[in-house]
Design a protein around this motif. Structure first.
Motif, PDB file in Angstrom:
ATOM      1  N   ASN A  35       0.847  -1.193   0.000  1.00 39.60           N
ATOM      2  CA  ASN A  35       0.000   0.000   0.000  1.00 39.60           C
ATOM      3  C   ASN A  35       0.881   1.240   0.000  1.00 39.60           C
ATOM      4  O   ASN A  35       2.098   1.169   0.220  1.00 39.60           O
ATOM      5  CB  ASN A  35      -1.026   0.009   1.141  1.00 39.60           C
ATOM      6  N   ALA A  36       0.252   2.361  -0.265  1.00 40.09           N
ATOM      7  CA  ALA A  36       0.954   3.647  -0.269  1.00 40.09           C
ATOM      8  C   ALA A  36       0.002   4.709   0.244  1.00 40.09           C
ATOM      9  O   ALA A  36      -1.096   4.888  -0.281  1.00 40.09           O
ATOM     10  CB  ALA A  36       1.433   3.989  -1.680  1.00 40.09           C
ATOM     11  N   HIS A  37       0.405   5.365   1.305  1.00 40.48           N
ATOM     12  CA  HIS A  37      -0.381   6.456   1.877  1.00 40.48           C
ATOM     13  C   HIS A  37       0.482   7.709   1.941  1.00 40.48           C
ATOM     14  O   HIS A  37       1.708   7.620   2.072  1.00 40.48           O
ATOM     15  CB  HIS A  37      -0.886   6.087   3.276  1.00 40.48           C
ATOM     16  N   PHE A  38      -0.182   8.865   1.892  1.00 41.68           N
ATOM     17  CA  PHE A  38       0.534  10.133   1.881  1.00 41.68           C
ATOM     18  C   PHE A  38      -0.166  11.120   2.803  1.00 41.68           C
ATOM     19  O   PHE A  38      -1.386  11.081   2.968  1.00 41.68           O
ATOM     20  CB  PHE A  38       0.589  10.712   0.465  1.00 41.68           C
ATOM     21  N   GLN A  39       0.616  11.995   3.399  1.00 49.30           N
ATOM     22  CA  GLN A  39       0.043  13.061   4.207  1.00 49.30           C
ATOM     23  C   GLN A  39       0.838  14.335   4.016  1.00 49.30           C
ATOM     24  O   GLN A  39       2.038  14.309   3.736  1.00 49.30           O
ATOM     25  CB  GLN A  39       0.007  12.665   5.689  1.00 49.30           C
ATOM     26  N   ALA A  40       0.159  15.456   4.207  1.00 52.08           N
ATOM     27  CA  ALA A  40       0.812  16.757   4.243  1.00 52.08           C
ATOM     28  C   ALA A  40       0.091  17.601   5.283  1.00 52.08           C
ATOM     29  O   ALA A  40      -1.145  17.615   5.337  1.00 52.08           O
ATOM     30  CB  ALA A  40       0.768  17.437   2.882  1.00 52.08           C
ATOM     31  N   SER A  69       4.818  25.375  10.643  1.00 50.37           N
ATOM     32  CA  SER A  69       5.508  24.116  10.369  1.00 50.37           C
ATOM     33  C   SER A  69       4.834  23.448   9.186  1.00 50.37           C
ATOM     34  O   SER A  69       3.641  23.644   8.929  1.00 50.37           O
ATOM     35  CB  SER A  69       5.464  23.189  11.596  1.00 50.37           C
ATOM     36  N   PHE A  70       5.616  22.679   8.455  1.00 44.18           N
ATOM     37  CA  PHE A  70       5.081  21.902   7.338  1.00 44.18           C
ATOM     38  C   PHE A  70       5.761  20.543   7.324  1.00 44.18           C
ATOM     39  O   PHE A  70       6.977  20.442   7.530  1.00 44.18           O
ATOM     40  CB  PHE A  70       5.339  22.601   6.001  1.00 44.18           C
ATOM     41  N   SER A  71       4.972  19.497   7.115  1.00 46.50           N
ATOM     42  CA  SER A  71       5.538  18.157   6.934  1.00 46.50           C
ATOM     43  C   SER A  71       4.798  17.453   5.809  1.00 46.50           C
ATOM     44  O   SER A  71       3.599  17.662   5.607  1.00 46.50           O
ATOM     45  CB  SER A  71       5.432  17.331   8.222  1.00 46.50           C
ATOM     46  N   SER A  72       5.534  16.645   5.078  1.00 44.16           N
ATOM     47  CA  SER A  72       4.961  15.823   4.019  1.00 44.16           C
ATOM     48  C   SER A  72       5.615  14.447   4.089  1.00 44.16           C
ATOM     49  O   SER A  72       6.842  14.349   4.104  1.00 44.16           O
ATOM     50  CB  SER A  72       5.214  16.454   2.646  1.00 44.16           C
ATOM     51  N   THR A  73       4.798  13.404   4.156  1.00 41.54           N
ATOM     52  CA  THR A  73       5.310  12.064   4.396  1.00 41.54           C
ATOM     53  C   THR A  73       4.676  11.074   3.433  1.00 41.54           C
ATOM     54  O   THR A  73       3.464  11.115   3.193  1.00 41.54           O
ATOM     55  CB  THR A  73       4.988  11.603   5.835  1.00 41.54           C
ATOM     56  N   ALA A  74       5.473  10.175   2.899  1.00 41.98           N
ATOM     57  CA  ALA A  74       4.979   9.021   2.147  1.00 41.98           C
ATOM     58  C   ALA A  74       5.166   7.788   3.021  1.00 41.98           C
ATOM     59  O   ALA A  74       6.248   7.564   3.569  1.00 41.98           O
ATOM     60  CB  ALA A  74       5.738   8.864   0.838  1.00 41.98           C
ATOM     61  N   ALA A  75       4.111   7.009   3.192  1.00 43.43           N
ATOM     62  CA  ALA A  75       4.173   5.774   3.978  1.00 43.43           C
ATOM     63  C   ALA A  75       3.968   4.605   3.015  1.00 43.43           C
ATOM     64  O   ALA A  75       2.855   4.368   2.542  1.00 43.43           O
ATOM     65  CB  ALA A  75       3.105   5.771   5.064  1.00 43.43           C
ATOM     66  N   LEU A  76       5.047   3.905   2.701  1.00 39.66           N
ATOM     67  CA  LEU A  76       5.043   2.843   1.707  1.00 39.66           C
ATOM     68  C   LEU A  76       5.208   1.503   2.402  1.00 39.66           C
ATOM     69  O   LEU A  76       6.148   1.306   3.178  1.00 39.66           O
ATOM     70  CB  LEU A  76       6.176   3.057   0.705  1.00 39.66           C
ATOM     71  N   GLY A  77       4.277   0.570   2.145  1.00 42.39           N
ATOM     72  CA  GLY A  77       4.315  -0.732   2.792  1.00 42.39           C
ATOM     73  C   GLY A  77       4.320  -1.867   1.796  1.00 42.39           C
ATOM     74  O   GLY A  77       3.710  -1.774   0.726  1.00 42.39           O
ATOM     75  N   TRP A  78       4.984  -2.964   2.152  1.00 41.51           N
ATOM     76  CA  TRP A  78       5.111  -4.137   1.259  1.00 41.51           C
ATOM     77  C   TRP A  78       5.123  -5.395   2.113  1.00 41.51           C
ATOM     78  O   TRP A  78       5.755  -5.421   3.185  1.00 41.51           O
ATOM     79  CB  TRP A  78       6.392  -4.021   0.434  1.00 41.51           C
ATOM     80  N   ARG A  79       4.429  -6.437   1.649  1.00 44.04           N
ATOM     81  CA  ARG A  79       4.399  -7.720   2.338  1.00 44.04           C
ATOM     82  C   ARG A  79       5.317  -8.695   1.593  1.00 44.04           C
ATOM     83  O   ARG A  79       4.912  -9.302   0.597  1.00 44.04           O
ATOM     84  CB  ARG A  79       2.971  -8.263   2.393  1.00 44.04           C
ATOM     85  N   PRO A  80       6.576  -8.860   2.040  1.00 44.23           N
ATOM     86  CA  PRO A  80       7.522  -9.707   1.300  1.00 44.23           C
ATOM     87  C   PRO A  80       7.262 -11.197   1.457  1.00 44.23           C
ATOM     88  O   PRO A  80       7.664 -11.989   0.606  1.00 44.23           O
ATOM     89  CB  PRO A  80       8.878  -9.325   1.902  1.00 44.23           C
ATOM     90  N   TRP A  81       6.606 -11.608   2.550  1.00 41.55           N
ATOM     91  CA  TRP A  81       6.282 -13.015   2.792  1.00 41.55           C
ATOM     92  C   TRP A  81       5.127 -13.063   3.785  1.00 41.55           C
ATOM     93  O   TRP A  81       4.744 -12.038   4.377  1.00 41.55           O
ATOM     94  CB  TRP A  81       7.502 -13.778   3.314  1.00 41.55           C
ATOM     95  N   ALA A  82       4.584 -14.233   4.015  1.00 42.31           N
ATOM     96  CA  ALA A  82       3.465 -14.380   4.937  1.00 42.31           C
ATOM     97  C   ALA A  82       3.873 -13.920   6.338  1.00 42.31           C
ATOM     98  O   ALA A  82       4.864 -14.394   6.891  1.00 42.31           O
ATOM     99  CB  ALA A  82       2.999 -15.830   4.981  1.00 42.31           C
ATOM    100  N   GLY A  83       3.117 -12.992   6.884  1.00 41.76           N
ATOM    101  CA  GLY A  83       3.384 -12.481   8.222  1.00 41.76           C
ATOM    102  C   GLY A  83       4.398 -11.363   8.281  1.00 41.76           C
ATOM    103  O   GLY A  83       4.582 -10.737   9.327  1.00 41.76           O
ATOM    104  N   GLY A  84       5.073 -11.098   7.182  1.00 42.10           N
ATOM    105  CA  GLY A  84       6.096 -10.059   7.158  1.00 42.10           C
ATOM    106  C   GLY A  84       5.578  -8.774   6.539  1.00 42.10           C
ATOM    107  O   GLY A  84       4.789  -8.803   5.589  1.00 42.10           O
ATOM    108  N   GLU A  85       6.014  -7.641   7.074  1.00 44.53           N
ATOM    109  CA  GLU A  85       5.639  -6.327   6.540  1.00 44.53           C
ATOM    110  C   GLU A  85       6.856  -5.417   6.609  1.00 44.53           C
ATOM    111  O   GLU A  85       7.509  -5.326   7.651  1.00 44.53           O
ATOM    112  CB  GLU A  85       4.496  -5.710   7.353  1.00 44.53           C
ATOM    113  N   LEU A  86       7.150  -4.745   5.510  1.00 46.90           N
ATOM    114  CA  LEU A  86       8.275  -3.824   5.438  1.00 46.90           C
ATOM    115  C   LEU A  86       7.747  -2.435   5.105  1.00 46.90           C
ATOM    116  O   LEU A  86       6.965  -2.275   4.162  1.00 46.90           O
ATOM    117  CB  LEU A  86       9.271  -4.279   4.362  1.00 46.90           C
TER     118      LEU A  86
END
Length: 442
Positions: A35-40, A69-86
């Protein structure tokens, strides 16, 4: 509006457009492979002038000030194997704080960083691996979110998280007061005020945690790197010598069919810290004002916190926190609070037919140890506070906000904070701070 603030506006629009493009691709999956989520988030604040009998090295300016103040963030997630999240979170920030981020125990903007400045800074905020092992029992759904892949997990499970993240991503995650981008803004409402959790000057660190979920119970523990020096950016890699340890027990319950949680947390920090009593003794022997930086040595700090949150209805929630640390040595990574209690109420907009709006009001009372009071009264100063002298009173804060959804995934918030006895000094204040927050998230 300055050129830097114009750049902030352009960046906010870019994140909004990019978020619409990518977020729509990941939400259709029941169990997400990625998944990919973004915030600003942009926060503008202003305080008028206030009464002050005197000013010191780390005093809040008594004159009218503006900050942003200003912040901008990309939150990128990947499931490389069962039970694993990067997960990886690249982040961009910029800002100008009130009074150089000094003069308060409970700072008014949780998005401000100790290394912030008017020039945009890009860095990696998080890079961590999460592994889950199911132990049987019923399953529950996990929805797609920032640093969270959608899927089903067993209620009895073990979760290990290793890498670069914020300690408060895992610990003291109160539902109603935890995120300055969407909820209350004051630092004393983001986490236990007296919780001097390990973090660099941006609020992140490296380390590991383990969580054991057993139906309605969670037991979690973790060790994380401390900054190499008090409130500094580089981290001390000698994690077996200098560290921040914490353990937390959480219980989920229902009252009148409404969900709630109770948490008890204890922490233990080990680092080269300056003792307030040693600094006072050194000043008496050698003259001058006390300075904790001259008496740093291997020390341990301990503390604890109790947190409660409870839904009264589907649209009304309440929370409370209480925390304490021993207050013998300098603040090392969070803010200068050693005793804190807070409570608040959050109303969701369903009550007035605007389901994505919310209203919050909270009260905070912060305090210091007797050793820290004596140190400040003798003219000492720390990372954030020090008026040159001290007429001690607990610092009291009222914060209220209204967050209104104005577009598909964009909110505007009006926020008001009133602070009595800023930096625990009855001779200064009270201070009023008004804020406008623009937030987009996908």
């Amino acid at each position: 509006m300055s050129k830097n603030e114009n750049k902030v506006g352009c960046a906010l629009i870019a994140v909004v457009l990019l978020g619409w493009t990518i977020s729509a691709r990941a939400e259709d999956t029941i169990e997400e492979a990625w998944n990919a989520h973004f915030q600003a988030t942009y926060i503008w604040q202003k305080k008028p002038s206030f009464s002050a009998a005197y000013n010191g090295t780390n005093s809040l300016s008594p004159f009218t000030e503006k900050s942003y103040s200003f912040s901008s963030t990309a939150a990128l997630g990947w499931r490389p194997w069962a039970g694993g999240e990067l997960y990886v979170n690249p982040e961009l920030v910029q800002g100008v704080p009130l009074s150089g981020l000094t003069g308060l125990g409970g700072m008014t903007n949780g998005e401000q960083q100790k290394t912030g400045g008017p020039n945009p800074t890009f860095y990696r905020a998080r890079l961590f691996l999460r592994q889950t092992w199911g132990l049987g029992g019923e399953k529950e759904a996990v929805e797609t979110d920032v640093n969270q892949l959608a899927g089903m997990v067993e209620k009895r499970r073990v979760v290990i998280t290793v890498g670069n993240l914020a300690v408060t991503d895992i610990f003291d995650a109160n539902e109603f007061a935890h995120d300055a981008r969407t909820q209350f803004m004051n630092w004393a409402l983001l986490a236990h005020g007296a919780y001097d959790f390990a973090a660099d000057a941006r609020g992140y660190t490296w380390g590991a945690s383990v969580e054991y979920f057993y139906d309605d119970w969670v037991l979690r523990a973790g060790r994380f790197m401390q900054p190499a020096v008090s409130n500094g950016l580089p981290l001390d890699k000698h994690v077996f010598e200098h560290y921040g340890d914490q353990i937390e027990l959480e219980h989920t319950h229902t009252v009148g069919e409404q969900a709630g949680k109770l948490r008890v947390l204890a922490f233990r920090n080990r680092a080269k810290m300056g003792s307030f009593r040693d600094a006072l003794a050194e000043a008496r022997s050698h003259g001058g004002i006390p300075d904790v930086s001259r008496v740093r040595s291997e020390r341990t700090k301990i503390g604890f916190g109790i947190s409660a949150e409870q839904n009264l209805t589907s649209d009304i929630g309440v929370f409370a926190r209480g925390s304490w640390n021993d207050g013998a040595s300098e603040t090392y990574a969070f803010t200068e609070i050693e005793r804190s209690i807070s409570t608040g109420l959050v109303l969701k907009g369903g009550l007035w037919s605007r389901s994505d709006d919310s209203v919050g009001i909270a009260l905070v009372r912060n305090g210091l140890s007797s050793a820290h009071r004596d140190y400040l009264a003798a003219g000492g100063h720390g990372a954030f506070i020090g008026d040159g002298q001290l007429n001690y009173r607990p610092e009291s804060i009222v914060e209220a906000y209204y967050s209104a959804k104005v577009a598909k995934a964009a909110w505007v918030t009006l926020d008001y904070q009133r602070i009595a006895n800023p930096a625990y000094n009855r001779d200064r204040g009270p201070v009023t701070v008004g804020s406008i927050r623009l937030h987009a998230q996908y």
